[in-house]
Design an enzyme around this catalytic site. Structure first.
Site, mmCIF file in Angstrom:
data_model
loop_
_atom_site.group_PDB
_atom_site.id
_atom_site.type_symbol
_atom_site.label_atom_id
_atom_site.label_comp_id
_atom_site.label_asym_id
_atom_site.label_seq_id
_atom_site.Cartn_x
_atom_site.Cartn_y
_atom_site.Cartn_z
ATOM 1 N N HIS A 1 27.074 -15.679 -12.794
ATOM 2 C CA HIS A 1 27.965 -16.834 -12.639
ATOM 3 C C HIS A 1 27.250 -17.976 -11.921
ATOM 4 O O HIS A 1 27.326 -19.133 -12.347
ATOM 5 C CB HIS A 1 29.207 -16.406 -11.848
ATOM 6 C CG HIS A 1 30.096 -17.536 -11.439
ATOM 7 N ND1 HIS A 1 31.234 -17.897 -12.141
ATOM 8 C CD2 HIS A 1 30.019 -18.406 -10.384
ATOM 9 C CE1 HIS A 1 31.811 -18.923 -11.545
ATOM 10 N NE2 HIS A 1 31.094 -19.252 -10.472
ATOM 11 N N GLU A 2 26.549 -17.658 -10.835
ATOM 12 C CA GLU A 2 25.861 -18.707 -10.075
ATOM 13 C C GLU A 2 24.723 -19.324 -10.884
ATOM 14 O O GLU A 2 24.497 -20.539 -10.826
ATOM 15 C CB GLU A 2 25.340 -18.135 -8.754
ATOM 16 C CG GLU A 2 26.423 -17.622 -7.815
ATOM 17 C CD GLU A 2 27.523 -18.637 -7.562
ATOM 18 O OE1 GLU A 2 27.232 -19.853 -7.596
ATOM 19 O OE2 GLU A 2 28.678 -18.233 -7.340
ATOM 20 N N GLU B 1 34.294 -23.895 -13.177
ATOM 21 C CA GLU B 1 34.337 -22.477 -12.835
ATOM 22 C C GLU B 1 34.604 -21.627 -14.069
ATOM 23 O O GLU B 1 33.994 -20.563 -14.248
ATOM 24 C CB GLU B 1 35.403 -22.219 -11.770
ATOM 25 C CG GLU B 1 35.062 -22.735 -10.379
ATOM 26 C CD GLU B 1 33.786 -22.127 -9.845
ATOM 27 O OE1 GLU B 1 33.609 -20.896 -9.934
ATOM 28 O OE2 GLU B 1 32.937 -22.887 -9.340
ATOM 29 N N HIS C 1 26.036 -21.917 -13.210
ATOM 30 C CA HIS C 1 26.200 -23.238 -12.590
ATOM 31 C C HIS C 1 24.882 -24.011 -12.624
ATOM 32 O O HIS C 1 24.856 -25.222 -12.871
ATOM 33 C CB HIS C 1 26.653 -23.082 -11.139
ATOM 34 C CG HIS C 1 28.122 -22.846 -10.971
ATOM 35 N ND1 HIS C 1 29.077 -23.648 -11.572
ATOM 36 C CD2 HIS C 1 28.806 -21.912 -10.254
ATOM 37 C CE1 HIS C 1 30.287 -23.208 -11.246
ATOM 38 N NE2 HIS C 1 30.149 -22.160 -10.451
#
Length: 288
Positions: A130-131, A203, A134
């Site tokens: 997930h990070e 997100e 980003h």
């Protein structure tokens, strides 16, 4: 859809800036404050990684210090076709993580010691995926631009407020009290709501791409469930602030500021995120 939504929200933010600028047009003080605000945000963009890492006392680690964590990030970065980011650790019992850096070449991922103890290897891979999503989507840039716009709008609102208090503008030079109140209250509030909406849309995209990077969206879903459970029943992360809350995998204040849900939340509802991740896994033919 989320990319389109982000574009629309950024356009709305720009529209608010134009409307407020037209309201106070010709004000030398507003122009000076605008330039100062842009300068501050430009500096923040270039120095955001070092500033945030220092704020949370994040320490960069080498492969020899934490081989499992380092090699997991390396593997996921390769899956995402990204350069190897710096890997940092924050000494805290609170399970959380974030990514920072102005572009993939200057990125860093930071995890707390608490998240490494709370999650298993697969769940941690979901969080790190997930990070890295980003980083891949350049969400730090998008978030900085949105914050810069919201900051400028709030600053202009303050200028109008002080101008109204001290009577620096004549009756002929303003658009009446309705316009003044719009610049002082409505515009900053609308900008804040839009900024939060942009954060929530990013997100969702990071969740989806993160599930692809780690290979199983259910890993991230399970991680979010564990982190949410802790966040709702424990104090927030040490040194956590509203200005950086949007950077974390889950808002560090969710357990102490429940009234920030909805329009004023930096993150979507966790149960909704989990549901979407399970649906994504089902489409990929992956069982829970």
């Amino acid at each position: 859809m989320n990319i389109f939504k982000t574009a629309i929200l950024m356009a709305l933010m720009t529209g608010i800036m134009v409307a407020v600028g037209q309201l106070i047009g010709g004000s030398g003080g507003a122009m000076i404050m605008l330039l100062i605000s842009v300068g501050i945000n430009f500096f923040t963009y270039w120095k955001s990684d070092s500033m945030v890492l220092k704020m949370y006392n994040a320490r960069e680690i080498s492969e020899s210090e934490a081989p499992q964590l380092y090699n997991l990030v390396k593997k996921l970065a390769q899956n995402a076709e990204l350069p190897m980011p710096r890997v940092c650790v924050i000494e805290s019992n609170v399970p959380n993580a974030f990514a920072t850096g102005r572009n993939p070449e200057h990125a860093a991922v930071a995890v707390t010691t608490g998240i490494m103890r709370t999650l298993d290897y697969n769940e941690l891979s979901g969080v790190l995926g997930h990070e890295l999503a980003h980083v891949k989507h350049r969400d730090i840039l998008i978030g900085t631009i949105a914050a810069a716009m919201a900051g400028v709008i709030s600053m202009i609102g303050s200028i109008v407020q002080w101008g109204a208090i001290f009577g620096s503008r004549s009756d002929e030079d303003n658009n009446g009290w309705i316009g003044t109140l719009a610049a002082i209250i409505i515009a900053p509030l609308a900008a804040s709501i839009i900024q939060m909406a942009i954060s929530r849309s990013r997100e969702y995209d990071a969740d989806k791409t993160g599930g692809e990077i780690c290979g199983n969206p259910n890993y991230l879903a399970s991680a979010l469930e564990k982190i949410e459970r802790y966040t709702l029943n424990a104090p927030p992360l040490e040194n956590a602030g509203d200005a950086t809350a949007h950077m974390f995998i889950i808002n560090p204040f969710d357990g102490t500021k429940k009234f920030l849900k909805g329009l004023f939340s930096t993150h979507p509802d966790t149960s909704d995120r989990i549901q979407k991740l399970h649906a994504q896994a089902a489409v990929l033919g992956i069982s829970e």
